[in-house]
Design a protein around this motif. Structure first.
Motif, PDB file in Angstrom:
ATOM      1  N   ALA A   1      -7.618  -3.937  -4.875  1.00  9.69           N
ATOM      2  CA  ALA A   1      -6.145  -4.081  -4.406  1.00  9.69           C
ATOM      3  C   ALA A   1      -6.221  -4.487  -2.951  1.00  9.69           C
ATOM      4  O   ALA A   1      -5.520  -5.286  -2.662  1.00  9.69           O
ATOM      5  CB  ALA A   1      -5.400  -2.700  -4.599  1.00  9.69           C
TER       6      ALA A   1
ATOM      7  N   VAL B   1       0.142  -1.748  -8.090  1.00  8.76           N
ATOM      8  CA  VAL B   1       0.106  -2.880  -7.200  1.00  8.76           C
ATOM      9  C   VAL B   1       1.361  -4.001  -7.767  1.00  8.76           C
ATOM     10  O   VAL B   1       1.742  -5.021  -6.785  1.00  8.76           O
ATOM     11  CB  VAL B   1      -1.170  -3.699  -7.207  1.00  8.76           C
ATOM     12  CG1 VAL B   1      -2.235  -2.885  -6.626  1.00  8.76           C
ATOM     13  CG2 VAL B   1      -1.516  -4.379  -8.680  1.00  8.76           C
TER      14      VAL B   1
ATOM     15  N   LYS C   1      -8.129   0.645  -6.097  1.00  9.69           N
ATOM     16  CA  LYS C   1      -7.973   0.440  -4.778  1.00  9.69           C
ATOM     17  C   LYS C   1      -8.813  -0.538  -4.014  1.00  9.69           C
ATOM     18  O   LYS C   1      -8.147  -1.523  -3.309  1.00  9.69           O
ATOM     19  CB  LYS C   1      -7.649   1.868  -4.081  1.00  9.69           C
ATOM     20  CG  LYS C   1      -7.196   1.663  -2.693  1.00  9.69           C
ATOM     21  CD  LYS C   1      -6.949   3.135  -2.105  1.00  9.69           C
ATOM     22  CE  LYS C   1      -6.414   2.623  -0.519  1.00  9.69           C
ATOM     23  NZ  LYS C   1      -6.452   4.373   0.062  1.00  9.69           N
TER      24      LYS C   1
ATOM     25  N   PRO D   1       0.747  -1.221   0.186  1.00 10.29           N
ATOM     26  CA  PRO D   1       0.107   0.177  -0.083  1.00 10.29           C
ATOM     27  C   PRO D   1       0.871   1.304  -0.012  1.00 10.29           C
ATOM     28  O   PRO D   1       0.281   2.242  -0.558  1.00 10.29           O
ATOM     29  CB  PRO D   1      -0.833  -0.151   1.383  1.00 10.29           C
ATOM     30  CG  PRO D   1      -0.851  -1.879   1.296  1.00 10.29           C
ATOM     31  CD  PRO D   1       0.190  -2.143   1.009  1.00 10.29           C
TER      32      PRO D   1
ATOM     33  N   ALA E   1      -4.448   1.913  -8.465  1.00  5.80           N
ATOM     34  CA  ALA E   1      -3.337   1.716  -7.225  1.00  5.80           C
ATOM     35  C   ALA E   1      -2.246   0.789  -8.291  1.00  5.80           C
ATOM     36  O   ALA E   1      -2.489  -0.055  -8.880  1.00  5.80           O
ATOM     37  CB  ALA E   1      -3.841   0.817  -6.178  1.00  5.80           C
TER      38      ALA E   1
ATOM     39  N   TRP F   1       1.316   2.255  -3.606  1.00  5.69           N
ATOM     40  CA  TRP F   1      -0.030   2.294  -4.729  1.00  5.69           C
ATOM     41  C   TRP F   1      -0.027   3.486  -5.208  1.00  5.69           C
ATOM     42  O   TRP F   1      -0.507   3.822  -6.507  1.00  5.69           O
ATOM     43  CB  TRP F   1      -1.265   2.049  -3.895  1.00  5.69           C
ATOM     44  CG  TRP F   1      -1.160   0.514  -3.503  1.00  5.69           C
ATOM     45  CD1 TRP F   1      -0.305  -0.603  -4.049  1.00  5.69           C
ATOM     46  CD2 TRP F   1      -2.175  -0.067  -2.745  1.00  5.69           C
ATOM     47  NE1 TRP F   1      -0.745  -1.678  -3.430  1.00  5.69           N
ATOM     48  CE2 TRP F   1      -2.017  -1.431  -2.568  1.00  5.69           C
ATOM     49  CE3 TRP F   1      -3.498   0.147  -2.035  1.00  5.69           C
ATOM     50  CZ2 TRP F   1      -2.551  -2.574  -1.880  1.00  5.69           C
ATOM     51  CZ3 TRP F   1      -4.058  -0.721  -1.384  1.00  5.69           C
ATOM     52  CH2 TRP F   1      -3.692  -1.941  -1.125  1.00  5.69           C
TER      53      TRP F   1
END
Length: 218
Positions: free
Chosen positions: A113, A192, A110, A68, A190, A71
């Motif tokens: 994710a 990832v 997000k 995170p 995001a 991201w």
């Protein structure tokens, strides 16, 4: 590059615990080589902030999942050098699109994710309709800056040519947000996962190259 090779590698890249931090260069030492490399004449040699790549008529991908903290990355820079190059190819041609190096930046919304952080299901991510991938390429016969459709990912992926086939060392700086908008007509989601591939199986040629100083930033 084989369709299943690319698809499975990108899928796996989205499934493992992150090791890369947003601040500073990416450390390649914890990247994972995809399983089909066992059957390929491709070697990835991590050297801290660099990754050496050698391929002999083969294709493979190495990857890392981002956590995170990464991201929100919207820019990237790196240096890549090639001392032995594949011939120039048509990167839009499935099964005829060898390239020296390709860096993949994989995105998911997000919420997805977050939901898939612990998932180890290849099928879920392989078929995920909301995934998007920017592929920056060192190879092909196309002009610098060309944005090409992916013969494997369809609407979910775009190839951006940074350098055509050939040797030499170059530093790249890319605006992921701008390129995402240009490729997909939307704001980036995001970031990832990252992946790096070498691909010389179609032309049965050899690659000797290195990527170094890969850095992510807001």
């Amino acid at each position: 590059m084989r369709l299943l090779s690319l698809a499975f590698a990108l899928t796996v890249a989205l499934n493992f615990t992150a090791t890369t931090a947003l601040a500073g260069p990416v450390n390649f030492s914890d990247w994972r080589t995809h399983w089909f490399a066992i059957f390929s004449k491709v070697s990835f040699t991590p050297k801290g902030g660099a990754m050496g790549v050698d391929a002999d008529g083969a294709v493979s991908i190495i990857y890392d999942r981002l956590g995170p903290q990464d991201w929100s990355a919207r820019k990237a820079s790196w240096r890549w050098g090639v001392t032995q190059s594949v011939p120039a190819t048509d990167l839009t041609r499935k099964g005829g699109d060898d390239r020296n190096l390709a860096l993949y930046f994989a995105f998911l919304p997000k919420p997805e994710a977050e939901r898939l952080k612990g998932s180890r299901s290849l099928r879920k991510l392989l078929n995920h309709p909301e995934g998007r991938v920017l592929v920056y390429v060192r190879g092909g016969k196309h002009a610098r800056g060309s944005v090409l459709g992916s013969p494997y990912l369809g609407a979910r992926g775009k190839t951006i040519v940074l350098r055509p086939s050939g040797t030499g060392s170059h530093t790249e700086k890319v605006d992921l947000a701008r390129d995402y908008r240009r490729a997909f007509g939307a704001e980036p989601t995001a970031l990832v996962a990252l992946a790096l591939s070498a691909d010389s199986d179609d032309t049965d040629s050899q690659i000797s190259a290195e990527v170094s100083s890969l850095t992510l930033s807001d």
